[in-house]
Design a protein around this motif. Structure first.
Motif, PDB file in Angstrom:
ATOM      1  N   TYR A  26       1.162  -1.435  -0.269  1.00 45.74           N
ATOM      2  CA  TYR A  26      -0.183  -0.047   0.113  1.00 45.74           C
ATOM      3  C   TYR A  26       1.124   0.989  -0.270  1.00 45.74           C
ATOM      4  O   TYR A  26       0.477   2.329  -0.754  1.00 45.74           O
ATOM      5  N   ALA A  27       1.883   1.351   0.566  1.00 44.89           N
ATOM      6  CA  ALA A  27       3.084   2.239   1.144  1.00 44.89           C
ATOM      7  C   ALA A  27       3.742   2.514  -0.572  1.00 44.89           C
ATOM      8  O   ALA A  27       3.967   3.149  -1.138  1.00 44.89           O
ATOM      9  N   VAL A  28       3.859   1.468  -1.932  1.00 45.24           N
ATOM     10  CA  VAL A  28       4.214   2.094  -2.549  1.00 45.24           C
ATOM     11  C   VAL A  28       2.922   2.246  -3.507  1.00 45.24           C
ATOM     12  O   VAL A  28       3.862   3.272  -4.494  1.00 45.24           O
ATOM     13  N   MET A  29       1.885   1.724  -3.596  1.00 44.39           N
ATOM     14  CA  MET A  29       0.720   2.414  -4.068  1.00 44.39           C
ATOM     15  C   MET A  29       1.396   4.310  -4.383  1.00 44.39           C
ATOM     16  O   MET A  29       0.481   4.860  -4.947  1.00 44.39           O
ATOM     17  N   VAL A  30       0.821   4.557  -2.877  1.00 45.83           N
ATOM     18  CA  VAL A  30       1.132   5.914  -2.681  1.00 45.83           C
ATOM     19  C   VAL A  30       2.006   6.619  -2.917  1.00 45.83           C
ATOM     20  O   VAL A  30       1.727   7.722  -3.499  1.00 45.83           O
ATOM     21  N   MET A  31       2.994   6.149  -3.191  1.00 44.98           N
ATOM     22  CA  MET A  31       4.344   6.443  -3.484  1.00 44.98           C
ATOM     23  C   MET A  31       4.624   6.652  -4.969  1.00 44.98           C
ATOM     24  O   MET A  31       5.192   7.829  -5.637  1.00 44.98           O
ATOM     25  N   LEU A  32       3.283   5.925  -5.704  1.00 41.64           N
ATOM     26  CA  LEU A  32       3.564   6.128  -7.177  1.00 41.64           C
ATOM     27  C   LEU A  32       2.132   6.998  -7.393  1.00 41.64           C
ATOM     28  O   LEU A  32       2.472   7.644  -8.570  1.00 41.64           O
ATOM     29  N   GLN A  33       1.158   7.562  -6.848  1.00 41.49           N
ATOM     30  CA  GLN A  33       0.215   8.190  -7.060  1.00 41.49           C
ATOM     31  C   GLN A  33       1.123   9.914  -6.615  1.00 41.49           C
ATOM     32  O   GLN A  33       0.806  10.124  -7.222  1.00 41.49           O
ATOM     33  N   GLN A  34       1.780   9.760  -5.646  1.00 44.17           N
ATOM     34  CA  GLN A  34       2.194  10.907  -5.799  1.00 44.17           C
ATOM     35  C   GLN A  34       3.906  11.184  -6.874  1.00 44.17           C
ATOM     36  O   GLN A  34       3.725  12.651  -7.398  1.00 44.17           O
ATOM     37  N   ALA A  35       4.056  10.457  -6.921  1.00 43.28           N
ATOM     38  CA  ALA A  35       4.833  10.686  -8.411  1.00 43.28           C
ATOM     39  C   ALA A  35       4.092  10.522  -9.900  1.00 43.28           C
ATOM     40  O   ALA A  35       5.279  10.788 -10.877  1.00 43.28           O
ATOM     41  N   GLY A  36       2.875  10.967  -9.864  1.00 39.12           N
ATOM     42  CA  GLY A  36       2.166  10.778 -10.767  1.00 39.12           C
ATOM     43  C   GLY A  36       1.649   9.804 -11.908  1.00 39.12           C
ATOM     44  O   GLY A  36       1.235  10.109 -12.706  1.00 39.12           O
TER      45      GLY A  36
END
Length: 147
Positions: A120-130
């Protein structure tokens, strides 16, 4: 005395409700609703885009973020080699790559033993990356030969 007995019979009120007019009104309303219901268009007219592409086939090499059983991140950008990255580097590299290639697919491959919170943390980071869309990778199940 017989005269008064006849008057009583004639003057007795009926205690019944006349339902015939109600049935008539109900049938008229039923016909009105049956005629008007097909004419009512409650949907929205849209034209969906046409595509002949298959569901999973992509022309571009995907961005793959792997999470091993210990929770460490590995990044594969397109055709480049897989490299170990930390959270900040992951966000920066994926953000730059997605800006240059906005239609590139982004996938997460996580070990089945890793904590769901890490994925889930990776998904949030990828969302922040655009990254506009993120997919989860899995292995197909092998049919059991013993059955």
């Amino acid at each position: 005395m017989q005269h008064s007995f006849r008057n009583r019979k004639r003057r007795q009120l009926k205690a019944e409700i006349n339902v015939v007019p109600y049935i008539d009104v109900m049938l008229v309303l039923l016909i009105i609703f049956m005629v008007t219901a097909p004419l009512m268009n409650l949907g929205v007219d849209i034209e969906l885009p046409k595509s002949s592409a298959s569901a999973i086939q992509n022309d571009k090499e995907p961005v793959v973020v792997s999470v091993d059983k210990d929770g460490a991140f590995f990044l594969t950008l397109g055709a480049s080699a897989r490299e170990a990255v930390d959270e900040e580097t992951l966000v920066n590299k994926v953000s730059a790559f997605v800006r240059q290639n906005p239609q590139v697919p982004v996938m997460i491959g996580g070990d089945e033993r890793v904590d769901y919170g890490r994925i889930y943390a990776v998904m949030v980071m990828l969302q922040q990356a655009g990254a506009p869309k993120v997919g989860l990778m899995s292995q197909p199940t092998q049919p059991d030969a013993k059955r």
